[in-house]
Design an enzyme around this catalytic site. Structure first.
Site, PDB file in Angstrom:
ATOM      1  N   GLY A 290      68.622 106.787  66.816  1.00  0.00           N
ATOM      2  CA  GLY A 290      68.244 107.696  65.697  1.00  0.00           C
ATOM      3  C   GLY A 290      69.233 109.177  65.725  1.00  0.00           C
ATOM      4  O   GLY A 290      69.130 109.792  66.894  1.00  0.00           O
TER       5      GLY A 290
ATOM      6  N   ARG B 158      72.706 101.373  65.514  1.00  0.00           N
ATOM      7  CA  ARG B 158      72.140 100.634  66.502  1.00  0.00           C
ATOM      8  C   ARG B 158      72.856  99.288  66.739  1.00  0.00           C
ATOM      9  O   ARG B 158      73.105  98.873  65.616  1.00  0.00           O
ATOM     10  CB  ARG B 158      70.714 100.141  65.865  1.00  0.00           C
ATOM     11  CG  ARG B 158      70.090 101.568  65.411  1.00  0.00           C
ATOM     12  CD  ARG B 158      68.376 101.545  65.621  1.00  0.00           C
ATOM     13  NE  ARG B 158      67.824 102.564  65.058  1.00  0.00           N
ATOM     14  CZ  ARG B 158      67.383 103.508  65.728  1.00  0.00           C
ATOM     15  NH1 ARG B 158      67.248 103.578  67.009  1.00  0.00           N
ATOM     16  NH2 ARG B 158      66.705 104.560  64.941  1.00  0.00           N
TER      17      ARG B 158
ATOM     18  N   ASP C 115      65.843 106.814  74.755  1.00  0.00           N
ATOM     19  CA  ASP C 115      65.591 105.765  75.585  1.00  0.00           C
ATOM     20  C   ASP C 115      66.354 104.460  75.654  1.00  0.00           C
ATOM     21  O   ASP C 115      66.848 103.895  76.447  1.00  0.00           O
ATOM     22  CB  ASP C 115      64.224 105.581  76.265  1.00  0.00           C
ATOM     23  CG  ASP C 115      63.410 105.295  74.915  1.00  0.00           C
ATOM     24  OD1 ASP C 115      63.970 105.078  73.891  1.00  0.00           O
ATOM     25  OD2 ASP C 115      61.953 105.087  75.254  1.00  0.00           O
TER      26      ASP C 115
ATOM     27  N   THR D 284      66.780 113.204  70.559  1.00  0.00           N
ATOM     28  CA  THR D 284      65.739 112.397  69.761  1.00  0.00           C
ATOM     29  C   THR D 284      64.654 113.545  69.511  1.00  0.00           C
ATOM     30  O   THR D 284      64.409 114.487  70.233  1.00  0.00           O
ATOM     31  CB  THR D 284      65.033 111.328  70.420  1.00  0.00           C
ATOM     32  OG1 THR D 284      63.937 110.978  69.682  1.00  0.00           O
ATOM     33  CG2 THR D 284      64.621 111.770  71.896  1.00  0.00           C
TER      34      THR D 284
ATOM     35  N   ASP E 113      61.492 113.009  68.897  1.00  0.00           N
ATOM     36  CA  ASP E 113      60.247 112.826  69.375  1.00  0.00           C
ATOM     37  C   ASP E 113      59.808 113.497  70.560  1.00  0.00           C
ATOM     38  O   ASP E 113      58.758 113.793  71.049  1.00  0.00           O
ATOM     39  CB  ASP E 113      60.044 111.282  69.541  1.00  0.00           C
ATOM     40  CG  ASP E 113      60.170 110.628  68.147  1.00  0.00           C
ATOM     41  OD1 ASP E 113      59.698 111.048  67.148  1.00  0.00           O
ATOM     42  OD2 ASP E 113      60.087 109.461  68.489  1.00  0.00           O
TER      43      ASP E 113
ATOM     44  N   ASP F 299      60.017 112.497  73.580  1.00  0.00           N
ATOM     45  CA  ASP F 299      59.346 111.516  74.363  1.00  0.00           C
ATOM     46  C   ASP F 299      60.037 111.117  75.639  1.00  0.00           C
ATOM     47  O   ASP F 299      59.953 109.804  75.906  1.00  0.00           O
ATOM     48  CB  ASP F 299      58.893 110.238  73.504  1.00  0.00           C
ATOM     49  CG  ASP F 299      60.277 109.805  72.876  1.00  0.00           C
ATOM     50  OD1 ASP F 299      61.317 110.295  73.087  1.00  0.00           O
ATOM     51  OD2 ASP F 299      59.839 108.718  72.194  1.00  0.00           O
TER      52      ASP F 299
ATOM     53  N   ARG G 282      55.920 107.980  66.899  1.00  0.00           N
ATOM     54  CA  ARG G 282      55.330 106.639  67.017  1.00  0.00           C
ATOM     55  C   ARG G 282      54.337 106.455  68.640  1.00  0.00           C
ATOM     56  O   ARG G 282      53.472 105.992  68.473  1.00  0.00           O
ATOM     57  CB  ARG G 282      56.328 105.619  67.094  1.00  0.00           C
ATOM     58  CG  ARG G 282      56.742 104.934  65.668  1.00  0.00           C
ATOM     59  CD  ARG G 282      57.407 103.794  65.550  1.00  0.00           C
ATOM     60  NE  ARG G 282      58.734 103.898  66.421  1.00  0.00           N
ATOM     61  CZ  ARG G 282      59.736 104.275  66.092  1.00  0.00           C
ATOM     62  NH1 ARG G 282      59.776 104.576  64.691  1.00  0.00           N
ATOM     63  NH2 ARG G 282      60.858 104.438  66.590  1.00  0.00           N
TER      64      ARG G 282
HETATM   65  P1  ATP Z   1      65.672 106.955  68.926  1.00  0.00           P
HETATM   66  O1  ATP Z   1      64.666 107.659  70.174  1.00  0.00           O
HETATM   67  O2  ATP Z   1      66.086 107.381  67.862  1.00  0.00           O
HETATM   68  O3  ATP Z   1      64.998 105.398  68.744  1.00  0.00           O
HETATM   69  P2  ATP Z   1      67.259 105.140  71.024  1.00  0.00           P
HETATM   70  O4  ATP Z   1      68.374 105.617  71.962  1.00  0.00           O
HETATM   71  O5  ATP Z   1      65.965 104.951  71.683  1.00  0.00           O
HETATM   72  O6  ATP Z   1      67.167 106.397  69.874  1.00  0.00           O
HETATM   73  P3  ATP Z   1      67.764 102.624  70.417  1.00  0.00           P
HETATM   74  O7  ATP Z   1      67.960 101.848  68.877  1.00  0.00           O
HETATM   75  O8  ATP Z   1      66.485 102.051  70.848  1.00  0.00           O
HETATM   76  O9  ATP Z   1      67.705 104.216  69.832  1.00  0.00           O
HETATM   77  O10 ATP Z   1      68.891 102.198  71.094  1.00  0.00           O
HETATM   78  C1  ATP Z   1      70.169 102.567  70.569  1.00  0.00           C
HETATM   79  C2  ATP Z   1      71.027 101.324  71.260  1.00  0.00           C
HETATM   80  O11 ATP Z   1      71.075 101.384  72.553  1.00  0.00           O
HETATM   81  C3  ATP Z   1      70.852 100.083  70.543  1.00  0.00           C
HETATM   82  O12 ATP Z   1      71.375 100.043  69.309  1.00  0.00           O
HETATM   83  C4  ATP Z   1      71.619  99.298  71.780  1.00  0.00           C
HETATM   84  O13 ATP Z   1      72.975  99.117  71.206  1.00  0.00           O
HETATM   85  C5  ATP Z   1      71.399 100.136  73.163  1.00  0.00           C
HETATM   86  N1  ATP Z   1      70.394  99.280  73.826  1.00  0.00           N
HETATM   87  C6  ATP Z   1      69.176  99.623  73.526  1.00  0.00           C
HETATM   88  N2  ATP Z   1      68.311  98.876  74.362  1.00  0.00           N
HETATM   89  C7  ATP Z   1      69.123  98.145  74.921  1.00  0.00           C
HETATM   90  C8  ATP Z   1      69.294  96.984  76.214  1.00  0.00           C
HETATM   91  N3  ATP Z   1      68.048  96.703  76.523  1.00  0.00           N
HETATM   92  N4  ATP Z   1      70.156  96.764  76.458  1.00  0.00           N
HETATM   93  C9  ATP Z   1      71.633  97.133  76.076  1.00  0.00           C
HETATM   94  N5  ATP Z   1      71.727  97.968  75.083  1.00  0.00           N
HETATM   95  C10 ATP Z   1      70.420  98.767  74.537  1.00  0.00           C
END
Ligand code: ATP
Length: 328
Positions: A15, A76, A107, A130, A132, A134, A176
């Site tokens: 995000g 994503r 994360d 992010t 949040d 978190d 969340r």
């Molecule tokens: P937000 O806090 O806004 O959700 P985020 O970085 O946690 O941000 P995610 O959509 O969970 O957002 O992860 C971003 C991208 O990281 C995913 O679209 C994917 O490409 C990669 N990613 C997440 N988890 C994994 C995983 N277990 N293995 C490999 N790539 C991953």
């Protein structure tokens, strides 16, 4: 400084959050300062898989420090979760001569970066972006401060209506898994009650608290609800529940939603982004890898990505107490 790093890639993923652009700018300019090439990777890991790269010089990031969102776009990528996807991404980086990666995200983004590092021994450095807040290993993530200011401004406006009509408002905010936005913005905006995922107030205590508030002469009430709160009802169900048990209340719901993620970053987020970007690039040049740069006791510090992913950012007990006292 490491002689081996000549080109660093930067991407934003997950995000978007205000301050990501300021962080991109900082990474690009720190690279330029150290005579390192910088490559912008569009659409997060998906752009890495598709080779969507663009060279970025210090002038390519003019006038973005004040802009929300991310000029590199975010995405994503499901493909990056597969070994084939990551292999393609690695080949593209190697072919483009990119020696290390700065990833800005949450994360999930860090989980992907850590895996990538483990599989290919590829240098990675994370910047927490992010709203949040978190993420373990930093007191503030990029965008959190801006989001708090946005939420407080919205609640101030909602209160004008609430007090003019003697209404009770449930205001749902993002978070969340973590109640940092709800707790801080709730205190800042003078909410009568704050519901967060870390604590289950319980429906009866909520009613008691609202009754107490009414009896004490308050003409309007604002209850800030984190989207992941554990009370067992969403804001609309809460409205119905309270109307059923306290028919004297005229209850309304406001879900703030995505407006919390947008907007021009606060000065705090711009400065934080600038500091984290410098530290991320300079840490790579010192030969470090697989860390997240964050803010600990107001100092920029490194936390291993693994810890940043697995650890949790605890809610501040002192703030909970302050909130209890303020809602008396
Ligand atoms: P937000 O806090 O806004 O959700 P985020 O970085 O946690 O941000 P995610 O959509 O969970 O957002 O992860 C971003 C991208 O990281 C995913 O679209 C994917 O490409 C990669 N990613 C997440 N988890 C994994 C995983 N277990 N293995 C490999 N790539 C991953």
């Amino acid at each position: 400084m490491s002689k081996n790093i000549k080109k660093i890639g930067v991407l934003t993923s997950g995000g978007d959050s205000p301050g990501m652009n300021a962080a991109i700018r900082s990474v690009v300019r720190t690279c330029a300062y150290h005579n390192i090439e910088c490559i912008g990777i569009y659409r997060g890991y998906q752009g890495m898989i598709e080779g969507d790269f663009k060279e970025m010089g210090p002038r390519s990031v003019n006038n973005i420090v004040n802009k929300g969102g991310t000029i590199l776009k975010s995405a994503r990528s499901l493909e990056f979760k597969t070994p084939e996807g990551r292999k393609k991404a690695h080949e593209n980086l190697v072919n483009a001569g990119i020696d290390a990666l700065v990833v800005i995200g949450g994360d999930g983004t860090f989980t992907g970066a850590e895996l990538f590092n483990n599989e290919f021994g590829y240098p990675v450095m994370g910047i927490p972006g992010t709203i949040d807040n978190d993420i373990y290993g930093t007191s503030h993530t990029l965008g959190y401060d801006t989001a708090l200011n946005t939420v407080v401004e919205c609640i101030d406006k909602i209160r004008d209506t609430a007090s003019s009509h003697n209404r009770l408002f449930f205001v749902e905010v993002m978070g969340r898994d973590a109640g940092h936005i709800a707790l801080n913005a709730g205190i800042g905006a003078g909410a009568e009650e704050i519901l967060i995922p870390e604590e289950d107030l319980g429906l009866e205590r909520l009613l008691e608290s609202l009754q107490k508030s009414k009896a004490s002469g308050k003409s309007s009430s604002i209850v800030v609800v984190s989207e992941g709160d554990k009370i067992g009802k969403n804001v609309f169900e809460l409205k119905e529940y309270v109307e059923e048990h306290m028919p004297e209340y005229d209850v309304r719901v406001s879900v703030l939603g995505h407006m919390q993620r947008g907007g021009s970053p606060s000065c705090f987020d711009r400065v934080l982004a600038s500091r984290l970007g410098v530290k991320a690039v300079e840490s790579i040049l010192e030969g470090k890898s697989n860390y997240m740069v964050g803010l600990i006791q107001d100092k920029v510090a490194l936390t291993p990505l693994e810890q940043a992913i697995k650890g949790s950012s605890k809610i501040d007990e002192e703030l909970l107490r302050v909130s209890d006292i303020m809602t008396t």
